[in-house]
Design a protein around this motif. Sequence first.
Motif, short mmCIF file in Angstrom:
data_model
loop_
_atom_site.label_atom_id
_atom_site.label_comp_id
_atom_site.label_asym_id
_atom_site.label_seq_id
_atom_site.Cartn_x
_atom_site.Cartn_y
_atom_site.Cartn_z
N UNK A 1 0.83 -1.21 0.00
CA UNK A 1 0.00 0.00 0.00
C UNK A 1 0.86 1.26 0.00
N UNK A 2 1.97 1.22 0.74
CA UNK A 2 2.89 2.36 0.78
C UNK A 2 3.56 2.55 -0.58
N UNK A 3 3.87 1.44 -1.24
CA UNK A 3 4.46 1.52 -2.58
C UNK A 3 3.45 2.17 -3.55
N UNK B 1 3.30 5.85 -2.96
CA UNK B 1 4.46 6.56 -3.53
C UNK B 1 4.24 6.83 -5.01
N UNK B 2 3.77 5.83 -5.73
CA UNK B 2 3.55 5.99 -7.17
C UNK B 2 2.48 7.05 -7.46
N UNK B 3 1.42 7.05 -6.67
CA UNK B 3 0.38 8.08 -6.84
C UNK B 3 0.91 9.45 -6.44
N UNK B 4 1.76 9.48 -5.39
CA UNK B 4 2.32 10.76 -4.92
C UNK B 4 3.24 11.37 -5.98
N UNK B 5 3.76 10.54 -6.87
CA UNK B 5 4.63 11.03 -7.95
C UNK B 5 3.82 11.58 -9.12
N UNK B 6 2.50 11.47 -9.03
CA UNK B 6 1.63 12.01 -10.08
C UNK B 6 1.18 13.42 -9.69
N UNK B 7 0.27 13.97 -10.47
CA UNK B 7 -0.24 15.31 -10.18
C UNK B 7 -1.51 15.25 -9.32
N UNK B 8 -1.89 14.08 -8.89
CA UNK B 8 -3.10 13.92 -8.08
C UNK B 8 -2.95 14.58 -6.72
N UNK C 1 -6.63 9.38 -2.12
CA UNK C 1 -7.48 8.63 -1.18
C UNK C 1 -8.63 7.96 -1.93
N UNK C 2 -9.25 8.69 -2.86
CA UNK C 2 -10.33 8.10 -3.66
C UNK C 2 -9.81 6.95 -4.51
N UNK C 3 -8.68 7.14 -5.10
CA UNK C 3 -8.10 6.13 -5.98
C UNK C 3 -7.77 4.85 -5.21
N UNK C 4 -7.30 5.02 -3.97
CA UNK C 4 -6.90 3.87 -3.17
C UNK C 4 -8.05 3.35 -2.31
N UNK D 1 -9.56 4.65 0.29
CA UNK D 1 -9.35 4.80 1.73
C UNK D 1 -9.69 6.24 2.11
N UNK D 2 -9.71 6.51 3.40
CA UNK D 2 -10.03 7.85 3.87
C UNK D 2 -8.80 8.75 3.78
N UNK D 3 -9.02 10.08 3.71
CA UNK D 3 -7.89 11.02 3.72
C UNK D 3 -6.99 10.83 4.94
N UNK D 4 -7.61 10.44 6.08
CA UNK D 4 -6.80 10.22 7.28
C UNK D 4 -5.84 9.04 7.08
N UNK D 5 -6.30 7.99 6.39
CA UNK D 5 -5.43 6.85 6.10
C UNK D 5 -4.27 7.27 5.20
N UNK D 6 -4.58 8.14 4.23
CA UNK D 6 -3.53 8.66 3.34
C UNK D 6 -2.51 9.45 4.14
N UNK D 7 -2.99 10.23 5.11
CA UNK D 7 -2.06 10.96 5.98
C UNK D 7 -1.12 9.99 6.69
N UNK D 8 -1.67 8.84 7.09
CA UNK D 8 -0.85 7.83 7.76
C UNK D 8 0.20 7.24 6.82
N UNK D 9 -0.23 6.93 5.58
CA UNK D 9 0.72 6.43 4.59
C UNK D 9 1.85 7.44 4.36
N UNK D 10 1.43 8.71 4.24
CA UNK D 10 2.40 9.77 3.96
C UNK D 10 3.45 9.86 5.06
N UNK D 11 3.01 9.85 6.30
CA UNK D 11 3.95 9.96 7.42
C UNK D 11 4.88 8.76 7.48
N UNK D 12 4.36 7.57 7.21
CA UNK D 12 5.18 6.36 7.21
C UNK D 12 6.23 6.42 6.10
#
Length: 214
Positions: free
Chosen positions: A155-157, A160-167, A173-176, A178-189
């Motif tokens: 999920x973290x991988x 990363x790939x989505x974070x490298x896009x313009x999204x 969060x919509x694409x994956x 999950x909730x925006x809070x979960x994305x915040x967790x991925x980002x911090x990890x």
Amino acid sequence: MFKIAIADDHQLVAKAIAGLIDKMEQYEVMYEVENGKQLIHYFELNMIPNIVLLDINMPELDGYETALWLKNNHPNVKILALSMYDKEEAIIGMLRNGAKGYLLKGCRPSELKLALDSVIEKGFYYSEYVTHKLVKNLHAEKTANPIEQLGLNSREKDFILYACSEMTYHEIADKMCVSPRTIDGYREQVFQKMNVKTRVGIVLEAVRLGLFHP
């Protein structure tokens, strides 16, 4: 007669090594210095040995810096690292900077003689210990996987790939699903595992590691 220079800031150690070498046939100690700066001074006076026994941890130009200077300015002079450090990073760092061999200070006098002979005759000396470390490191480099190295899960991988896009993060969060809070967790990890602090840092590190190709 082959000339030896010893660079070691521990004078007692340098004197002891010089005493051993002076008892060996074919070898003679030209001088002993306490750091790389002093060694370079002798070289500038044209007092150039065949072999430099070089310690790593020295003030005013350490072993790494001194080895690199010798490699760039006097490539015909053989460098034999002599150190207390037995870590792979130290061994590989010295060899990468031009050392033709690596000895631990705890070695026997017979191994010192063998190393000197080998450097003169073959151009290098790799003990069994150093060879084992090199083989282990080379194997690690060949099999290294950035995902495994960083400890990223799937999920973290994906993040990363989505974070490298313009999204945006909300779109990610919509694409994956999950909730925006979960994305915040991925980002911090990911920040922590990649040792970065920004989204731009994620992109740059992902490109460097080959996880993302722009």
